[in-house]
Design a protein around this motif. Structure first.
Motif, PDB file in Angstrom:
ATOM      1  N   GLY A   1       0.797  -1.216   0.000  1.00 16.78           N
ATOM      2  CA  GLY A   1       0.000   0.000   0.000  1.00 16.78           C
ATOM      3  C   GLY A   1       0.821   1.252   0.000  1.00 16.78           C
ATOM      4  O   GLY A   1       2.036   1.237  -0.214  1.00 16.78           O
ATOM      5  N   TRP A   2       0.126   2.350   0.274  1.00 17.47           N
ATOM      6  CA  TRP A   2       0.696   3.679   0.187  1.00 17.47           C
ATOM      7  C   TRP A   2       0.567   4.421   1.510  1.00 17.47           C
ATOM      8  O   TRP A   2      -0.487   4.391   2.148  1.00 17.47           O
ATOM      9  N   PHE A   3       1.631   5.082   1.854  1.00 16.72           N
ATOM     10  CA  PHE A   3       1.693   5.917   3.033  1.00 16.72           C
ATOM     11  C   PHE A   3       2.163   7.300   2.594  1.00 16.72           C
ATOM     12  O   PHE A   3       2.774   7.445   1.552  1.00 16.72           O
ATOM     13  N   ARG A   4       1.879   8.288   3.402  1.00 19.64           N
ATOM     14  CA  ARG A   4       2.343   9.622   3.055  1.00 19.64           C
ATOM     15  C   ARG A   4       2.792  10.373   4.300  1.00 19.64           C
ATOM     16  O   ARG A   4       2.349  10.081   5.405  1.00 19.64           O
ATOM     17  N   GLN A   5       3.654  11.326   4.076  1.00 23.53           N
ATOM     18  CA  GLN A   5       4.120  12.168   5.164  1.00 23.53           C
ATOM     19  C   GLN A   5       4.272  13.587   4.654  1.00 23.53           C
ATOM     20  O   GLN A   5       5.042  13.834   3.715  1.00 23.53           O
ATOM     21  N   ALA A   6       3.530  14.472   5.271  1.00 18.19           N
ATOM     22  CA  ALA A   6       3.622  15.893   4.949  1.00 18.19           C
ATOM     23  C   ALA A   6       4.592  16.556   5.918  1.00 18.19           C
ATOM     24  O   ALA A   6       4.820  16.046   7.023  1.00 18.19           O
ATOM     25  N   PRO A   7       5.171  17.672   5.543  1.00 20.97           N
ATOM     26  CA  PRO A   7       6.122  18.365   6.424  1.00 20.97           C
ATOM     27  C   PRO A   7       5.493  18.657   7.788  1.00 20.97           C
ATOM     28  O   PRO A   7       4.389  19.189   7.874  1.00 20.97           O
ATOM     29  N   GLY A   8       6.199  18.275   8.837  1.00 22.63           N
ATOM     30  CA  GLY A   8       5.735  18.553  10.180  1.00 22.63           C
ATOM     31  C   GLY A   8       4.637  17.638  10.675  1.00 22.63           C
ATOM     32  O   GLY A   8       4.111  17.846  11.772  1.00 22.63           O
ATOM     33  N   LYS A   9       4.285  16.639   9.884  1.00 25.02           N
ATOM     34  CA  LYS A   9       3.215  15.727  10.284  1.00 25.02           C
ATOM     35  C   LYS A   9       3.736  14.291  10.368  1.00 25.02           C
ATOM     36  O   LYS A   9       4.753  13.951   9.773  1.00 25.02           O
ATOM     37  N   GLU A  10       3.001  13.467  11.094  1.00 21.71           N
ATOM     38  CA  GLU A  10       3.365  12.061  11.196  1.00 21.71           C
ATOM     39  C   GLU A  10       2.989  11.324   9.914  1.00 21.71           C
ATOM     40  O   GLU A  10       2.109  11.742   9.160  1.00 21.71           O
ATOM     41  N   ARG A  11       3.674  10.225   9.735  1.00 23.67           N
ATOM     42  CA  ARG A  11       3.345   9.366   8.599  1.00 23.67           C
ATOM     43  C   ARG A  11       1.920   8.846   8.731  1.00 23.67           C
ATOM     44  O   ARG A  11       1.473   8.512   9.826  1.00 23.67           O
ATOM     45  N   GLU A  12       1.238   8.747   7.598  1.00 20.68           N
ATOM     46  CA  GLU A  12      -0.154   8.310   7.591  1.00 20.68           C
ATOM     47  C   GLU A  12      -0.346   7.195   6.579  1.00 20.68           C
ATOM     48  O   GLU A  12       0.147   7.298   5.441  1.00 20.68           O
ATOM     49  N   GLY A  13      -1.055   6.161   6.955  1.00 25.89           N
ATOM     50  CA  GLY A  13      -1.438   5.114   6.014  1.00 25.89           C
ATOM     51  C   GLY A  13      -2.572   5.615   5.146  1.00 25.89           C
ATOM     52  O   GLY A  13      -3.627   5.954   5.666  1.00 25.89           O
ATOM     53  N   VAL A  14      -2.366   5.682   3.850  1.00 26.34           N
ATOM     54  CA  VAL A  14      -3.360   6.229   2.928  1.00 26.34           C
ATOM     55  C   VAL A  14      -4.285   5.125   2.415  1.00 26.34           C
ATOM     56  O   VAL A  14      -5.500   5.230   2.505  1.00 26.34           O
ATOM     57  N   SER A  15      -3.700   4.085   1.872  1.00 23.41           N
ATOM     58  CA  SER A  15      -4.491   2.996   1.322  1.00 23.41           C
ATOM     59  C   SER A  15      -3.625   1.762   1.195  1.00 23.41           C
ATOM     60  O   SER A  15      -2.462   1.853   0.801  1.00 23.41           O
ATOM     61  N   CYS A  16      -4.208   0.623   1.526  1.00 24.11           N
ATOM     62  CA  CYS A  16      -3.503  -0.651   1.423  1.00 24.11           C
ATOM     63  C   CYS A  16      -4.441  -1.720   0.876  1.00 24.11           C
ATOM     64  O   CYS A  16      -5.661  -1.579   0.964  1.00 24.11           O
ATOM     65  N   ILE A  17      -3.838  -2.776   0.369  1.00 25.51           N
ATOM     66  CA  ILE A  17      -4.627  -3.890  -0.142  1.00 25.51           C
ATOM     67  C   ILE A  17      -4.005  -5.206   0.283  1.00 25.51           C
ATOM     68  O   ILE A  17      -2.776  -5.340   0.311  1.00 25.51           O
ATOM     69  N   SER A  18      -4.869  -6.132   0.659  1.00 24.79           N
ATOM     70  CA  SER A  18      -4.459  -7.506   0.913  1.00 24.79           C
ATOM     71  C   SER A  18      -4.620  -8.254  -0.401  1.00 24.79           C
ATOM     72  O   SER A  18      -5.750  -8.463  -0.864  1.00 24.79           O
ATOM     73  N   THR A  19      -3.528  -8.645  -1.015  1.00 27.79           N
ATOM     74  CA  THR A  19      -3.631  -9.190  -2.367  1.00 27.79           C
ATOM     75  C   THR A  19      -4.255 -10.583  -2.398  1.00 27.79           C
ATOM     76  O   THR A  19      -4.742 -11.011  -3.433  1.00 27.79           O
ATOM     77  N   SER A  20      -4.269 -11.282  -1.288  1.00 26.95           N
ATOM     78  CA  SER A  20      -4.871 -12.616  -1.275  1.00 26.95           C
ATOM     79  C   SER A  20      -6.393 -12.556  -1.220  1.00 26.95           C
ATOM     80  O   SER A  20      -7.073 -13.406  -1.795  1.00 26.95           O
ATOM     81  N   THR A  21      -6.919 -11.543  -0.543  1.00 32.78           N
ATOM     82  CA  THR A  21      -8.373 -11.448  -0.388  1.00 32.78           C
ATOM     83  C   THR A  21      -8.985 -10.289  -1.171  1.00 32.78           C
ATOM     84  O   THR A  21     -10.190 -10.261  -1.378  1.00 32.78           O
ATOM     85  N   GLY A  22      -8.154  -9.340  -1.562  1.00 35.50           N
ATOM     86  CA  GLY A  22      -8.672  -8.140  -2.226  1.00 35.50           C
ATOM     87  C   GLY A  22      -9.213  -7.105  -1.264  1.00 35.50           C
ATOM     88  O   GLY A  22      -9.715  -6.058  -1.677  1.00 35.50           O
ATOM     89  N   SER A  23      -9.092  -7.364   0.027  1.00 34.45           N
ATOM     90  CA  SER A  23      -9.567  -6.386   1.015  1.00 34.45           C
ATOM     91  C   SER A  23      -8.741  -5.121   0.926  1.00 34.45           C
ATOM     92  O   SER A  23      -7.520  -5.171   0.742  1.00 34.45           O
ATOM     93  N   THR A  24      -9.411  -4.008   1.074  1.00 41.30           N
ATOM     94  CA  THR A  24      -8.729  -2.729   0.974  1.00 41.30           C
ATOM     95  C   THR A  24      -9.011  -1.864   2.194  1.00 41.30           C
ATOM     96  O   THR A  24      -9.982  -2.076   2.928  1.00 41.30           O
TER      97      THR A  24
END
Length: 132
Positions: free
Chosen positions: A34-57
């Motif tokens: 999946g994808w994570f992001r970090q803006a200046p001065g902010k904590e890292r954030e989980g944006v979107s992820c996928i479980s490829t075995s089940t397709g769960s997002t």
């Protein structure tokens, strides 16, 4: 194992970008990625992820309805289609993966994505800048 992310750039408010992350050294099947992001001065954030075995997002609340995660197994690549971009989406976006992930069900991918600590491999970031 390598994760090569691309697709970032400068876009105006309301515009779209598609991020790509190509994995090498493992196949996407039966993994969490999946994808994570970090803006200046902010904590890292989980944006979107996928479980490829089940397709769960999982999507963080602020991107629901605007971002879509998908995979192409033939290309061993995960994508993040980002539409209706907002200035608050500006950040460095990172691709991360856990090749040995075992989906425990019950929105487990959400927990994995929210904390990010189980992601074993991280790619170099790609900058996304949304101008107003």
């Amino acid at each position: 194992v390598q994760l090569q992310a691309s697709g970032g750039g400068l876009v105006q408010v309301g515009g779209s970008l598609r991020l790509s992350c190509t994995a090498s050294g493992f196949t996407l099947g039966h993994s969490a990625i999946g994808w994570f992001r970090q803006a200046p001065g902010k904590e890292r954030e989980g944006v979107s992820c996928i479980s490829t075995s089940t397709g769960s997002t999982y999507y963080t609340n602020s991107v629901k309805g605007r971002f879509t995660i998908s995979t192409d197994s033939a290309k061993n690549t995960v994508y993040l289609q980002m539409n209706s971009l907002k200035p608050e989406d500006t950040a460095v976006y990172y691709c991360a993966a856990d090749p040995g992930y075992v989906d425990q069900g019950l929105s487990d991918i959400g927990v994995v994505c929210y904390y990010g600590s189980d992601m074993e491999y991280w790619g170099k970031g790609t900058q996304v800048t949304v101008s107003s």
